[in-house]
Design a protein around this motif. Sequence first.
Motif, PDB file in Angstrom:
ATOM      1  N   ALA A   1       2.788   9.148  -6.026  1.00  0.00           N
ATOM      2  CA  ALA A   1       2.016   8.280  -5.139  1.00  0.00           C
ATOM      3  C   ALA A   1       1.092   7.337  -5.906  1.00  0.00           C
ATOM      4  O   ALA A   1       1.156   6.111  -5.739  1.00  0.00           O
ATOM      5  CB  ALA A   1       1.206   9.152  -4.178  1.00  0.00           C
ATOM      6  N   ILE A   2       0.255   7.902  -6.755  1.00  0.00           N
ATOM      7  CA  ILE A   2      -0.752   7.063  -7.413  1.00  0.00           C
ATOM      8  C   ILE A   2      -0.091   6.092  -8.388  1.00  0.00           C
ATOM      9  O   ILE A   2      -0.428   4.900  -8.425  1.00  0.00           O
ATOM     10  CB  ILE A   2      -1.796   7.950  -8.111  1.00  0.00           C
ATOM     11  CG1 ILE A   2      -2.528   8.791  -7.051  1.00  0.00           C
ATOM     12  CG2 ILE A   2      -2.778   7.118  -8.912  1.00  0.00           C
ATOM     13  CD1 ILE A   2      -3.552   9.730  -7.598  1.00  0.00           C
ATOM     14  N   LEU A   3       0.884   6.572  -9.156  1.00  0.00           N
ATOM     15  CA  LEU A   3       1.549   5.665 -10.088  1.00  0.00           C
ATOM     16  C   LEU A   3       2.399   4.640  -9.353  1.00  0.00           C
ATOM     17  O   LEU A   3       2.624   3.541  -9.855  1.00  0.00           O
ATOM     18  CB  LEU A   3       2.400   6.468 -11.078  1.00  0.00           C
ATOM     19  CG  LEU A   3       1.617   7.407 -12.004  1.00  0.00           C
ATOM     20  CD1 LEU A   3       2.555   8.049 -13.018  1.00  0.00           C
ATOM     21  CD2 LEU A   3       0.501   6.679 -12.737  1.00  0.00           C
ATOM     22  N   LEU A   4       2.870   4.977  -8.146  1.00  0.00           N
ATOM     23  CA  LEU A   4       3.587   3.976  -7.336  1.00  0.00           C
ATOM     24  C   LEU A   4       2.634   2.871  -6.891  1.00  0.00           C
ATOM     25  O   LEU A   4       2.964   1.675  -6.978  1.00  0.00           O
ATOM     26  CB  LEU A   4       4.219   4.651  -6.115  1.00  0.00           C
ATOM     27  CG  LEU A   4       4.867   3.701  -5.099  1.00  0.00           C
ATOM     28  CD1 LEU A   4       6.061   2.980  -5.724  1.00  0.00           C
ATOM     29  CD2 LEU A   4       5.311   4.455  -3.847  1.00  0.00           C
ATOM     30  N   LEU A   5       1.450   3.264  -6.437  1.00  0.00           N
ATOM     31  CA  LEU A   5       0.486   2.257  -5.995  1.00  0.00           C
ATOM     32  C   LEU A   5       0.031   1.371  -7.158  1.00  0.00           C
ATOM     33  O   LEU A   5      -0.257   0.193  -6.972  1.00  0.00           O
ATOM     34  CB  LEU A   5      -0.730   2.951  -5.363  1.00  0.00           C
ATOM     35  CG  LEU A   5      -0.456   3.711  -4.051  1.00  0.00           C
ATOM     36  CD1 LEU A   5      -1.714   4.397  -3.574  1.00  0.00           C
ATOM     37  CD2 LEU A   5       0.070   2.769  -2.984  1.00  0.00           C
ATOM     38  N   PHE A   6      -0.020   1.940  -8.360  1.00  0.00           N
ATOM     39  CA  PHE A   6      -0.418   1.148  -9.525  1.00  0.00           C
ATOM     40  C   PHE A   6       0.768   0.467 -10.204  1.00  0.00           C
ATOM     41  O   PHE A   6       0.617  -0.091 -11.290  1.00  0.00           O
ATOM     42  CB  PHE A   6      -1.145   2.047 -10.540  1.00  0.00           C
ATOM     43  CG  PHE A   6      -2.566   2.336 -10.157  1.00  0.00           C
ATOM     44  CD1 PHE A   6      -3.578   1.427 -10.433  1.00  0.00           C
ATOM     45  CD2 PHE A   6      -2.890   3.503  -9.498  1.00  0.00           C
ATOM     46  CE1 PHE A   6      -4.886   1.697 -10.068  1.00  0.00           C
ATOM     47  CE2 PHE A   6      -4.193   3.780  -9.121  1.00  0.00           C
ATOM     48  CZ  PHE A   6      -5.198   2.867  -9.403  1.00  0.00           C
ATOM     49  N   ARG A   7       1.943   0.552  -9.578  1.00  0.00           N
ATOM     50  CA  ARG A   7       3.149  -0.129 -10.073  1.00  0.00           C
ATOM     51  C   ARG A   7       3.504   0.295 -11.495  1.00  0.00           C
ATOM     52  O   ARG A   7       3.887  -0.529 -12.317  1.00  0.00           O
ATOM     53  CB  ARG A   7       2.961  -1.641 -10.027  1.00  0.00           C
ATOM     54  CG  ARG A   7       2.583  -2.176  -8.660  1.00  0.00           C
ATOM     55  CD  ARG A   7       3.688  -1.992  -7.662  1.00  0.00           C
ATOM     56  NE  ARG A   7       3.349  -2.567  -6.361  1.00  0.00           N
ATOM     57  CZ  ARG A   7       4.080  -2.393  -5.274  1.00  0.00           C
ATOM     58  NH1 ARG A   7       5.179  -1.658  -5.332  1.00  0.00           N
ATOM     59  NH2 ARG A   7       3.733  -2.927  -4.130  1.00  0.00           N
ATOM     60  N   GLN A   8       3.376   1.582 -11.773  1.00  0.00           N
ATOM     61  CA  GLN A   8       3.744   2.091 -13.092  1.00  0.00           C
ATOM     62  C   GLN A   8       5.209   2.513 -13.060  1.00  0.00           C
ATOM     63  O   GLN A   8       5.563   3.540 -12.493  1.00  0.00           O
ATOM     64  CB  GLN A   8       2.856   3.290 -13.467  1.00  0.00           C
ATOM     65  CG  GLN A   8       1.399   2.935 -13.674  1.00  0.00           C
ATOM     66  CD  GLN A   8       1.202   2.000 -14.846  1.00  0.00           C
ATOM     67  OE1 GLN A   8       1.638   2.264 -15.953  1.00  0.00           O
ATOM     68  NE2 GLN A   8       0.545   0.866 -14.593  1.00  0.00           N
TER      69      GLN A   8
ATOM     70  N   ALA B   1       2.480   6.958   0.195  1.00  0.00           N
ATOM     71  CA  ALA B   1       1.739   7.010  -1.070  1.00  0.00           C
ATOM     72  C   ALA B   1       0.237   6.836  -0.805  1.00  0.00           C
ATOM     73  O   ALA B   1      -0.595   7.515  -1.411  1.00  0.00           O
ATOM     74  CB  ALA B   1       2.240   5.930  -2.015  1.00  0.00           C
ATOM     75  N   GLY B   2      -0.092   5.933   0.127  1.00  0.00           N
ATOM     76  CA  GLY B   2      -1.501   5.739   0.479  1.00  0.00           C
ATOM     77  C   GLY B   2      -2.107   6.964   1.127  1.00  0.00           C
ATOM     78  O   GLY B   2      -3.284   7.285   0.906  1.00  0.00           O
ATOM     79  N   LEU B   3      -1.302   7.691   1.914  1.00  0.00           N
ATOM     80  CA  LEU B   3      -1.793   8.923   2.535  1.00  0.00           C
ATOM     81  C   LEU B   3      -1.928  10.048   1.514  1.00  0.00           C
ATOM     82  O   LEU B   3      -2.853  10.868   1.579  1.00  0.00           O
ATOM     83  CB  LEU B   3      -0.836   9.371   3.652  1.00  0.00           C
ATOM     84  CG  LEU B   3      -0.860   8.594   4.962  1.00  0.00           C
ATOM     85  CD1 LEU B   3       0.261   9.082   5.867  1.00  0.00           C
ATOM     86  CD2 LEU B   3      -2.201   8.769   5.662  1.00  0.00           C
ATOM     87  N   SER B   4      -0.989  10.084   0.575  1.00  0.00           N
ATOM     88  CA  SER B   4      -0.962  11.205  -0.380  1.00  0.00           C
ATOM     89  C   SER B   4      -2.084  11.127  -1.405  1.00  0.00           C
ATOM     90  O   SER B   4      -2.576  12.152  -1.873  1.00  0.00           O
ATOM     91  CB  SER B   4       0.382  11.225  -1.121  1.00  0.00           C
ATOM     92  OG  SER B   4       1.448  11.281  -0.225  1.00  0.00           O
ATOM     93  N   THR B   5      -2.453   9.907  -1.773  1.00  0.00           N
ATOM     94  CA  THR B   5      -3.415   9.746  -2.876  1.00  0.00           C
ATOM     95  C   THR B   5      -4.743  10.473  -2.625  1.00  0.00           C
ATOM     96  O   THR B   5      -5.200  11.233  -3.490  1.00  0.00           O
ATOM     97  CB  THR B   5      -3.654   8.253  -3.137  1.00  0.00           C
ATOM     98  OG1 THR B   5      -2.392   7.666  -3.481  1.00  0.00           O
ATOM     99  CG2 THR B   5      -4.633   8.046  -4.272  1.00  0.00           C
ATOM    100  N   PRO B   6      -5.392  10.273  -1.458  1.00  0.00           N
ATOM    101  CA  PRO B   6      -6.646  11.032  -1.259  1.00  0.00           C
ATOM    102  C   PRO B   6      -6.410  12.534  -1.157  1.00  0.00           C
ATOM    103  O   PRO B   6      -7.314  13.316  -1.487  1.00  0.00           O
ATOM    104  CB  PRO B   6      -7.204  10.464   0.051  1.00  0.00           C
ATOM    105  CG  PRO B   6      -6.058   9.822   0.733  1.00  0.00           C
ATOM    106  CD  PRO B   6      -5.137   9.342  -0.349  1.00  0.00           C
TER     107      PRO B   6
END
Length: 484
Positions: free
Chosen positions: A107-114, A240-245
């Motif tokens: 999730a987090i690396l997806l949001l940061f486009r890694q 991904a936005g839901l999973s991050t927190p």
Amino acid sequence: MQVTSPIREPLVLRKDDEANPGKKRETTYADVTEDICRQVEAAPNPRWMLAMLISLTALAWGSYTLYRTWWFGIGEWGLNKTIGWAWDITNFVWWVGIGHAGTLISAILLLFRQKWRTSINRAAEAMTIFAVVCAGSFILMHMGRPWLAHWALPLPNTYGPLWVNFNSPLVWDVFAISTYLTVSLVFWYIGLIPDLATIRERAKAAGRPISAFVYGLLSFGWDGSAKTWARYEMVALVLAGLSTPLVLSVHTIVSFDFATSLIPGWHTTIFPPYFVAGAIFSGFAMVLTLMLITRYVFKLQPYITLAHIESMNKIILLTGSIVGIAYLTEFFIAWYSGVEYERYAFINRAFGPYWWAYWSMMTCNVISPQFFWFRSMRRNIYVTFGLSIVVNIGMWFERFVIIVTSLHRDFLPSSWTMFYPTYVDVGDYIFSFGLFFTLFFLFAKFLPMINMAEVKTVLASSNEAIREKGLIEVAEEAKVATNA
């Protein structure tokens, strides 16, 4: 025009050219599909069968001790009147922590486009789900009457105003972990759908109607249209936005089990960030252990490269350093608080009867990750594999130290005692390992371990010919600009 930085390593390496032994060739889209689908479509190989046999043996032995736990009660464990929590809660927190890396990678690396996440996110997500299931098994073991597990939820009932105690952190655990498991499961399954459709189509083409039917059901009629892809990517971003927190909230709430109490060694505000850093630390170590094994067993070296391993080692170095600072901060807080019980609890950890556990924890979690300051160590497969196991051992000791050393010497010296695990304690822990690896090996056999659809999106930037062409175009543009 897309240009890739020449200093950035490709995320998919070139393959051995079978037609020209000793030479390499570019990995194609067809290679990705073939390499990833091979273990799903082929008959089980002897190494997989041996691994499953070992896992099932552990599960069977653990099931016997689990039967004793439920039939005779938790008196089968080594608990006593002073130490009411020991191995069981240690194992629970350890497994929850391991479950953190999967959602972080996905999730987090997806949001940061890694894009380096693409080869490892699928297995990491699966690991998350299986680890949380193992953690949940320890909750059921605690209950004594697991058939009443639903009473932990605020369900309408016929017993009048009988509700769970919303003031209890243990109830917060139920909400946090069940939410985390649900979102992680949906996120993992949504990501599988395009690849399941690929296997469905291959099964149809190969004349395997049962496989085509099963994978057709699992792929939900995926048609690969532009509209379907657009919706798929939108859903992935929302999840991904839901999973991050949730990554931050789950272990924060688990830490409240301890932090809201008044036990010296537990009553501290540093626990939430300290637990989250430790969870990511241990989760990445477990991902590395699993990925290095599967990389070797399924010959996935072109997809799980040294660049992936180095990136994960950097995160282990960062989170390990945060954990080390947290250990020192705990000591400072205990000294600065001026509370003699708090000071004694930490001195007792380092120099009391459980000194061996404390220094094992410090060695494994603080000293061993520092080897990753050296690039040669970060890119060494054997060093990485060994240290990933060492880190997980150290994180288990961390939970053991926090729980057992804080309890075994309470406010009443006449109650001081030691904890000695029974074979049922050990067996229940082995049960969780058997369960975890059985689920993981079933996943590795029947579902694609690497996200084919996402790996194909980074294939072009890994193609040497395209990279060289891009560099030539950049050089020509620079030359034209200079002349102008």
